[in-house]
Design a protein around this motif. Structure first.
Motif, mmCIF file in Angstrom:
data_model
loop_
_atom_site.group_PDB
_atom_site.id
_atom_site.type_symbol
_atom_site.label_atom_id
_atom_site.label_comp_id
_atom_site.label_asym_id
_atom_site.label_seq_id
_atom_site.Cartn_x
_atom_site.Cartn_y
_atom_site.Cartn_z
ATOM 1 N N HIS A 1 0.825 -1.202 0.000
ATOM 2 C CA HIS A 1 0.000 0.000 0.000
ATOM 3 C C HIS A 1 0.863 1.256 0.000
ATOM 4 O O HIS A 1 0.525 2.259 -0.643
ATOM 5 N N ILE A 2 1.984 1.199 0.725
ATOM 6 C CA ILE A 2 2.897 2.340 0.776
ATOM 7 C C ILE A 2 3.466 2.621 -0.612
ATOM 8 O O ILE A 2 3.505 3.768 -1.074
ATOM 9 N N THR A 3 3.887 1.566 -1.285
ATOM 10 C CA THR A 3 4.418 1.711 -2.642
ATOM 11 C C THR A 3 3.368 2.283 -3.586
ATOM 12 O O THR A 3 3.633 3.219 -4.358
ATOM 13 N N ALA A 4 2.163 1.725 -3.522
ATOM 14 C CA ALA A 4 1.100 2.165 -4.430
ATOM 15 C C ALA A 4 0.717 3.616 -4.176
ATOM 16 O O ALA A 4 0.504 4.387 -5.126
ATOM 17 N N LEU A 5 0.645 3.996 -2.905
ATOM 18 C CA LEU A 5 0.252 5.368 -2.592
ATOM 19 C C LEU A 5 1.299 6.363 -3.082
ATOM 20 O O LEU A 5 0.956 7.404 -3.648
ATOM 21 N N ARG A 6 2.571 6.043 -2.883
ATOM 22 C CA ARG A 6 3.621 6.950 -3.353
ATOM 23 C C ARG A 6 3.535 7.131 -4.871
ATOM 24 O O ARG A 6 3.766 8.245 -5.379
ATOM 25 N N GLN A 7 3.192 6.085 -5.574
ATOM 26 C CA GLN A 7 3.076 6.181 -7.025
ATOM 27 C C GLN A 7 1.889 7.035 -7.449
ATOM 28 O O GLN A 7 1.931 7.693 -8.496
ATOM 29 N N ARG A 8 0.850 7.059 -6.624
ATOM 30 C CA ARG A 8 -0.357 7.811 -6.965
ATOM 31 C C ARG A 8 -0.263 9.293 -6.593
ATOM 32 O O ARG A 8 -0.916 10.139 -7.222
ATOM 33 N N LEU A 9 0.508 9.609 -5.563
ATOM 34 C CA LEU A 9 0.581 10.991 -5.101
ATOM 35 C C LEU A 9 1.486 11.824 -6.004
ATOM 36 O O LEU A 9 2.489 11.325 -6.514
ATOM 37 N N PRO A 10 1.172 13.085 -6.194
ATOM 38 C CA PRO A 10 2.093 13.969 -6.927
ATOM 39 C C PRO A 10 3.446 14.018 -6.217
ATOM 40 O O PRO A 10 3.520 13.905 -4.984
ATOM 41 N N GLN A 11 4.497 14.217 -6.958
ATOM 42 C CA GLN A 11 5.842 14.221 -6.379
ATOM 43 C C GLN A 11 6.067 15.390 -5.430
ATOM 44 O O GLN A 11 6.959 15.339 -4.585
ATOM 45 N N ASP A 12 5.269 16.439 -5.545
ATOM 46 C CA ASP A 12 5.474 17.577 -4.646
ATOM 47 C C ASP A 12 4.748 17.416 -3.311
ATOM 48 O O ASP A 12 4.773 18.311 -2.465
ATOM 49 N N ILE A 13 4.106 16.264 -3.093
ATOM 50 C CA ILE A 13 3.505 15.948 -1.794
ATOM 51 C C ILE A 13 4.479 15.066 -1.020
ATOM 52 O O ILE A 13 4.844 13.973 -1.472
ATOM 53 N N TYR A 14 4.910 15.559 0.135
ATOM 54 C CA TYR A 14 5.834 14.777 0.963
ATOM 55 C C TYR A 14 5.081 13.616 1.613
ATOM 56 O O TYR A 14 4.018 13.800 2.196
ATOM 57 N N MET A 15 5.662 12.423 1.519
ATOM 58 C CA MET A 15 5.082 11.237 2.146
ATOM 59 C C MET A 15 6.033 10.722 3.210
ATOM 60 O O MET A 15 7.159 10.339 2.923
ATOM 61 N N TRP A 16 5.573 10.747 4.464
ATOM 62 C CA TRP A 16 6.373 10.275 5.583
ATOM 63 C C TRP A 16 5.908 8.886 6.002
ATOM 64 O O TRP A 16 4.781 8.458 5.689
ATOM 65 N N ILE A 17 6.782 8.187 6.695
ATOM 66 C CA ILE A 17 6.454 6.845 7.209
ATOM 67 C C ILE A 17 6.853 6.791 8.676
ATOM 68 O O ILE A 17 8.010 7.060 9.015
ATOM 69 N N ASN A 18 5.895 6.479 9.526
ATOM 70 C CA ASN A 18 6.179 6.306 10.941
ATOM 71 C C ASN A 18 6.697 4.900 11.201
ATOM 72 O O ASN A 18 6.037 3.917 10.830
ATOM 73 N N ALA A 19 7.849 4.814 11.825
ATOM 74 C CA ALA A 19 8.419 3.508 12.155
ATOM 75 C C ALA A 19 7.555 2.806 13.196
ATOM 76 O O ALA A 19 7.078 3.431 14.149
ATOM 77 N N TYR A 20 7.353 1.515 13.015
ATOM 78 C CA TYR A 20 6.651 0.693 14.000
ATOM 79 C C TYR A 20 7.666 0.292 15.061
ATOM 80 O O TYR A 20 8.649 -0.400 14.776
ATOM 81 N N LYS A 21 7.441 0.749 16.304
ATOM 82 C CA LYS A 21 8.462 0.602 17.348
ATOM 83 C C LYS A 21 8.048 -0.325 18.484
ATOM 84 O O LYS A 21 8.746 -0.411 19.492
ATOM 85 N N ARG A 22 6.935 -1.008 18.331
ATOM 86 C CA ARG A 22 6.484 -1.885 19.411
ATOM 87 C C ARG A 22 7.273 -3.190 19.465
ATOM 88 O O ARG A 22 7.195 -3.914 20.456
ATOM 89 N N GLU A 23 7.986 -3.487 18.405
ATOM 90 C CA GLU A 23 8.848 -4.669 18.377
ATOM 91 C C GLU A 23 10.276 -4.221 18.127
ATOM 92 O O GLU A 23 10.542 -3.478 17.175
ATOM 93 N N ALA A 24 11.197 -4.689 18.967
ATOM 94 C CA ALA A 24 12.609 -4.344 18.784
ATOM 95 C C ALA A 24 13.131 -4.958 17.493
ATOM 96 O O ALA A 24 12.760 -6.088 17.131
ATOM 97 N N ASP A 25 13.979 -4.213 16.788
ATOM 98 C CA ASP A 25 14.587 -4.697 15.539
ATOM 99 C C ASP A 25 13.528 -5.206 14.568
ATOM 100 O O ASP A 25 13.683 -6.253 13.936
#
Length: 289
Positions: free
Chosen positions: A153-177
């Motif tokens: 979904h992350i890949t698909a959304l980045r492809q759909r959004l205009p390049q001038d829209i910043y797309m951030w990703i929050n790291a999942y931190k509930r599991e170590a490594d």
């Protein structure tokens, strides 16, 4: 310089129920909603009477849940956006509402931090909402929680959004490594700042803008230096604002949330985000939006 005010009212419910989210696990009563509206209206009035040319403010609404589905939050954003010495009003949101009310906002001061939840909304619907914001010249970032099952979904959304829209990703931190180096590289290819979101930063004793340049205010008016240090500094409805502002070192061992660690002096976040700090848009995207 402006005072950044992070506002969080009584609202604790949401129209989504993400498994990983620690918030929005309850349904607010009618009485609680009435109290939330009353306190938000009181806060907006306080901003109107306390912001000035010498004391401009930037307001960031970060609810425990989804606020902008509520009409009283929409009206608050509209009103704040037109106050002469409010430089910005921003909010975190899942965009699960009709964006037409934003046409009444001042687009020069209104910004959104939007989050895509692929388990609850279609990609088409979310992209349409983002495009509607762009058409109204509402600056916004788009983000996703970096769960591995969401990578397609992350890949698909980045492809759909205009390049001038910043797309951030929050790291999942509930599991170590949780991530392999290859997975980190994959996410970093989409969000060039992803690696900054991975650590739990050691913060004890470190200088932070929270407390004098950034403050957290709750619905009842209590003021804290940040969301994560619950030492009450006073109340905006009974105490002079200046008396509650003080530069102090952090008293927590670690800071891992974006809305916290970006204010650590060592992070130099102003160089990364500039005027896009609250809505999470890096400087490199600001000239495009």
């Amino acid at each position: 310089m402006s005072l950044k005010v992070i506002y969080r009212g009584h609202l604790t419910d949401c129209n989504y129920s993400c498994e990983y989210c620690p918030f929005a696990k309850e349904k607010n009563s009618r009485e609680m909603q009435v109290l939330d509206k009353k306190d938000l209206d009181r806060f907006v009035a306080w901003v109107e009477h306390n912001s000035s040319a010498d004391y401009p403010m930037e307001i960031f609404i970060t609810p425990y849940g989804e606020a902008l589905v509520r009409k009283w939050y929409q009206e608050a954003v509209i009103h704040l956006s037109h106050l002469p010495h409010v430089r910005k009003v921003a909010a975190q949101t899942n965009l699960a509402w009709n964006p037409q009310w934003l046409s009444r906002c001042n687009p020069q001061t209104t910004a959104l931090w939007t989050t895509y939840h692929p388990d609850f909304v279609s990609e088409d619907k979310f992209v349409d909402k983002s495009n509607a914001l762009s058409a109204m010249h509402i600056r916004h970032s788009v983000g996703v929680v970096g769960l591995k099952q969401h990578f397609p979904h992350i890949t698909a959304l980045r492809q759909r959004l205009p390049q001038d829209i910043y797309m951030w990703i929050n790291a999942y931190k509930r599991e170590a490594d949780y991530y392999s180096e290859a997975e980190i590289a994959f996410l970093e290819n989409i969000d060039q700042l992803f690696r900054l979101n991975l650590p739990w930063y050691e913060s004890m004793g470190k200088a932070c803008k929270a407390g004098d340049e950034v403050v957290s205010i709750e619905g009842n008016g209590d003021l804290f230096r940040c969301h994560f240090i619950k030492t009450r500094k006073g109340n905006i409805f009974t105490d002079p604002l200046a008396s509650m502002l003080k530069k102090e070192a952090c008293t927590k061992a670690t800071c891992h949330c974006h809305i916290g660690y970006i204010h650590l002096d060592d992070m130099k976040s102003h160089e990364v985000y500039g005027s896009g700090l609250l809505e999470r848009i890096p400087v490199s995207y600001l000239s495009n939006g």
